[in-house]
Design an enzyme around this catalytic site. Sequence first.
Site, short mmCIF file in Angstrom:
data_model
loop_
_atom_site.label_atom_id
_atom_site.label_comp_id
_atom_site.label_asym_id
_atom_site.label_seq_id
_atom_site.Cartn_x
_atom_site.Cartn_y
_atom_site.Cartn_z
N ARG A 149 0.87 -1.18 0.00
CA ARG A 149 0.00 0.00 0.00
C ARG A 149 0.91 1.23 0.00
O ARG A 149 2.03 1.17 0.46
CB ARG A 149 -0.90 0.02 1.24
CG ARG A 149 -1.82 -1.19 1.37
CD ARG A 149 -2.62 -1.11 2.67
NE ARG A 149 -3.55 -2.24 2.81
CZ ARG A 149 -3.29 -3.34 3.49
NH1 ARG A 149 -2.11 -3.48 4.11
NH2 ARG A 149 -4.18 -4.30 3.59
N LYS A 173 -2.02 -2.31 7.93
CA LYS A 173 -3.20 -1.78 8.61
C LYS A 173 -3.28 -2.32 10.03
O LYS A 173 -2.97 -3.48 10.28
CB LYS A 173 -4.47 -2.16 7.85
CG LYS A 173 -4.70 -1.33 6.59
CD LYS A 173 -6.05 -1.64 5.99
CE LYS A 173 -6.35 -0.75 4.79
NZ LYS A 173 -7.67 -1.06 4.21
N HIS A 245 -2.00 2.21 -5.93
CA HIS A 245 -2.72 0.97 -5.63
C HIS A 245 -2.83 0.07 -6.85
O HIS A 245 -3.00 -1.14 -6.72
CB HIS A 245 -4.12 1.30 -5.09
CG HIS A 245 -4.53 0.42 -3.96
ND1 HIS A 245 -3.90 0.42 -2.72
CD2 HIS A 245 -5.51 -0.51 -3.86
CE1 HIS A 245 -4.49 -0.46 -1.93
NE2 HIS A 245 -5.46 -1.04 -2.60
N ARG A 248 -0.29 -2.51 -6.74
CA ARG A 248 -0.66 -3.58 -5.79
C ARG A 248 -1.63 -4.56 -6.45
O ARG A 248 -1.48 -5.78 -6.32
CB ARG A 248 -1.28 -2.93 -4.55
CG ARG A 248 -1.73 -3.89 -3.46
CD ARG A 248 -2.12 -3.05 -2.23
NE ARG A 248 -2.92 -3.77 -1.27
CZ ARG A 248 -2.43 -4.53 -0.29
NH1 ARG A 248 -1.13 -4.69 -0.16
NH2 ARG A 248 -3.23 -5.14 0.57
N HIS A 271 -4.06 -9.20 3.77
CA HIS A 271 -5.52 -9.24 3.88
C HIS A 271 -5.94 -10.10 5.07
O HIS A 271 -5.42 -11.21 5.23
CB HIS A 271 -6.15 -9.82 2.61
CG HIS A 271 -6.13 -8.88 1.45
ND1 HIS A 271 -6.28 -9.31 0.15
CD2 HIS A 271 -5.98 -7.54 1.39
CE1 HIS A 271 -6.21 -8.26 -0.66
NE2 HIS A 271 -6.03 -7.18 0.07
N TYR A 280 -8.83 -11.08 -7.03
CA TYR A 280 -7.72 -11.17 -7.99
C TYR A 280 -7.75 -12.47 -8.80
O TYR A 280 -6.85 -12.71 -9.59
CB TYR A 280 -6.39 -11.05 -7.25
CG TYR A 280 -6.25 -9.71 -6.58
CD1 TYR A 280 -6.05 -8.56 -7.34
CD2 TYR A 280 -6.35 -9.59 -5.20
CE1 TYR A 280 -5.95 -7.32 -6.74
CE2 TYR A 280 -6.24 -8.35 -4.59
CZ TYR A 280 -6.04 -7.23 -5.37
OH TYR A 280 -5.95 -6.00 -4.77
#
Length: 299
Positions: A149, A173, A245, A248, A271, A280
Amino acid sequence: MDWGTAIKGFTSYLKLERGMAANSINAYISDLDKLQQFSVNEEVILTPDKIKLADLRRFLTWISELGMLPTSQARILSGVKSFYKYLLLEDEIKINPAELLESPKTRRKLPDVLSKTDVDNLINAIDLSKPDGARNKAILEILYSCGLRVSELTELRISNLYLEIEFIKVLGKGSKERLVPIGRPATKALEIWLNEVRVHISIKKGEEDFVFLNRRGSRLTRVYIFMLIKQLAETIGLKKKISPHTFRHSFATHLVEGGADLRAVQEMLGHESITTTEIYTHLDNDYLKSTIRQYHPRS
C-alpha cells in the site's frame, strides 16, 4: 450521552483496543460525523443512545439521496455498526440498533490492472540522469515487486530491510507486521538508491530510518507518490486511470494468473480475509478464450 463524549470514547477505543492506524480512525470518525449531522437535522435531535433501527434506516436513505455510491454507503454503515458495538461493550446502550441493519447491495468492481509491458514502460520512463531518478525507480520496483500500500511504502524503514535474505518487514493496517519477499530487480534498484544516492542527502533529525526521502531529507508523502505515477503515465501516453494501488492490484493479479496459491497472496498483501484476495482470481477475456480453444474438446 452527547455525541462529543461518545465519539471521543470511540476514538480512544479504536486506537488503544483495536490498534488501528490514524488514517483508519479518521475514516471511521468522518463517517460517524455524517450520522451526527443526520441526527441534528431530525425534528427531535437524537443522541447516540436514543437512536433506533428505524432512525438508522432513514439515515441510510438520507446518505443515498445525497448521491453516495453503494460502496460508500456500505463503508459508512460498517463504521456505524462498529460504533454501536462499542457502545454496547461499554454498557452505554442495552440494545444494538444497528445489529439488524442490512448493508446496501454493492457490485464488486474489478480493479484496473497494468500489463507487464505497462509496468516496464512506466519504469523505463524514469529519467535516471536526474537526482531523484534512482529513488523513483526503486519506488516503482518495490510497489510492483512487493504489492505494498502507498502508506506502507512511505513508512518503510531501513531497519526493516533484510535484503540478504530477500525479505522486507512491512507495517500494515492496524499496525500489523508482515514479511514480504522482494525480487532481485527491486533489491538492485533499492541498493542503488540507498548506497549511491541517499547517502549524500542531509537527513532531517528523526527521519534517519525512513527509506524514501525527498531532497530536504524528509520522508516522502503519499501525495508525491500519486503525482509521480500520474506524471509517468502521461509521459508514456497510458490511457488507464492508475494510482499507487494499481501496482498492488497488478502484483496480486499477475501472481494469481501465474498460478500462485491464493493463501500465499493473501499473506503477502496483508488481507485479513481470503474473500478480499479472491477478487484477484479474475482473468481477462482473451486469456479465457484462449484457454477454451486450447483445452476444450469441442472448441
